[in-house]
Structures are given as structure tokens and as C-alpha cells.
Scaffold this motif. Structure first.
Motif, mmCIF file in Angstrom:
data_model
loop_
_atom_site.group_PDB
_atom_site.id
_atom_site.type_symbol
_atom_site.label_atom_id
_atom_site.label_comp_id
_atom_site.label_asym_id
_atom_site.label_seq_id
_atom_site.Cartn_x
_atom_site.Cartn_y
_atom_site.Cartn_z
ATOM 1 N N ASN A 89 85.862 -41.538 -36.831
ATOM 2 C CA ASN A 89 85.115 -40.346 -36.153
ATOM 3 C C ASN A 89 85.646 -39.028 -36.918
ATOM 4 O OD1 ASN A 89 84.416 -42.993 -35.427
ATOM 5 N ND2 ASN A 89 85.606 -42.513 -33.926
ATOM 6 N N LEU A 90 86.523 -38.710 -36.427
ATOM 7 C CA LEU A 90 86.715 -36.755 -36.839
ATOM 8 C C LEU A 90 85.790 -36.808 -37.887
ATOM 9 C CD1 LEU A 90 90.053 -36.069 -35.279
ATOM 10 C CD2 LEU A 90 87.768 -35.420 -34.113
ATOM 11 N N LEU A 91 86.188 -36.953 -39.135
ATOM 12 C CA LEU A 91 85.671 -36.920 -40.385
ATOM 13 C C LEU A 91 84.192 -36.605 -40.160
ATOM 14 C CD1 LEU A 91 88.945 -38.492 -42.522
ATOM 15 C CD2 LEU A 91 88.331 -36.024 -42.171
ATOM 16 N N GLU A 92 83.751 -37.362 -39.756
ATOM 17 C CA GLU A 92 82.247 -37.777 -39.832
ATOM 18 C C GLU A 92 81.689 -37.293 -38.743
ATOM 19 O OE1 GLU A 92 79.064 -39.429 -41.275
ATOM 20 O OE2 GLU A 92 80.441 -39.891 -41.837
ATOM 21 N N LYS A 93 81.973 -36.742 -37.466
ATOM 22 C CA LYS A 93 81.400 -35.676 -36.438
ATOM 23 C C LYS A 93 81.399 -33.907 -37.172
ATOM 24 C CE LYS A 93 82.364 -34.132 -32.515
ATOM 25 N NZ LYS A 93 83.181 -33.873 -30.892
ATOM 26 N N TYR A 94 82.527 -33.991 -37.959
ATOM 27 C CA TYR A 94 82.587 -33.034 -38.063
ATOM 28 C C TYR A 94 82.399 -32.726 -39.830
ATOM 29 C CZ TYR A 94 84.725 -31.185 -34.164
ATOM 30 O OH TYR A 94 84.954 -31.473 -32.676
#
Length: 105
Positions: A89-94
Motif C-alpha cells: 500500500n505504501l509503495l502504491e500510495k507513493y
């Protein structure tokens, strides 16, 4: 070039250290052998690497590092360790931070 967000944990201090690096091995070695008393990791000698995220770019990595630090929460870090989907989720969010670096070259 590799880009990593990493979290270290010291049982002695019961503290986490969140960082970003482009050379994980060298950076961990630095923390374990820190001789500069003004540095946070100097306060303990039992730092253990407990978490990493490999990022697509420096911008993405720095954004994720900033996000994790802003949470100021042991519970958030524990959840990162327990729920692998949070990493994705963090990789996708940023992801846009990663795209920004590609476009600026």
C-alpha cells in the motif's frame, strides 16, 4: 541504484530508527559501528534490522520514510511487520513520487 527504507530496533533502548539509504549493507554497518556520539544510533549497540522496503526511486523512498516517521507510532511499525499488504500500500500510495523522478531525468 537500490533504494531502501529500513527500520532498526534496539531492545536496550526500546526504540526504533527509521531511515533511507541507497546502500543498505553499508548503512547498517555504519549504524552498528557508529562512533559519533551526537548520532541517535550511537546510544545503543544492539540495533537489529527488522524491516525493509525496496523502492523504485529515491523520491519514493524518502516519501515513505517521511510517512512512517510522521506516524510516530510503535503500533504502526508493529503493523508494518505483521501485515505485508501495508508495504505494498505504501509503495502504491507513493508511486507518483517514483514517477516524478523518472520524468525529471
Amino acid at each position: 541504484m537500490d533504494n531502501f527504507v529500513y527500520i532498526l530496533y534496539s531492545k536496550k533502548l526500546d526504540k526504533h530508527y527509521i531511515g533511507f539509504t541507497q546502500n543498505l549493507t553499508q548503512r547498517i554497518e555504519f549504524h552498528l559501528n557508529d562512533t559519533q556520539s551526537r548520532k541517535f544510533t550511537y546510544k545503543a549497540n544492539d540495533w537489529e534490522l527488522i524491516f525493509t522496503i525496496e523502492c523504485e526511486s529515491k523520491n519514493q523512498g524518502l516519501s515513505i520514510e517521511k510517512h512512517i516517521k510522521a506516524m510516530k507510532s510503535k503500533i504502526y511499525i508493529r503493523n508494518l511487520l505483521q501485515y505485508p499488504e501495508m508495504k505494498f500500500n505504501l509503495l502504491e500510495k507513493y508511486k507518483d513520487a517514483s514517477d516524478f523522478q523518472s520524468e525529471s531525468r
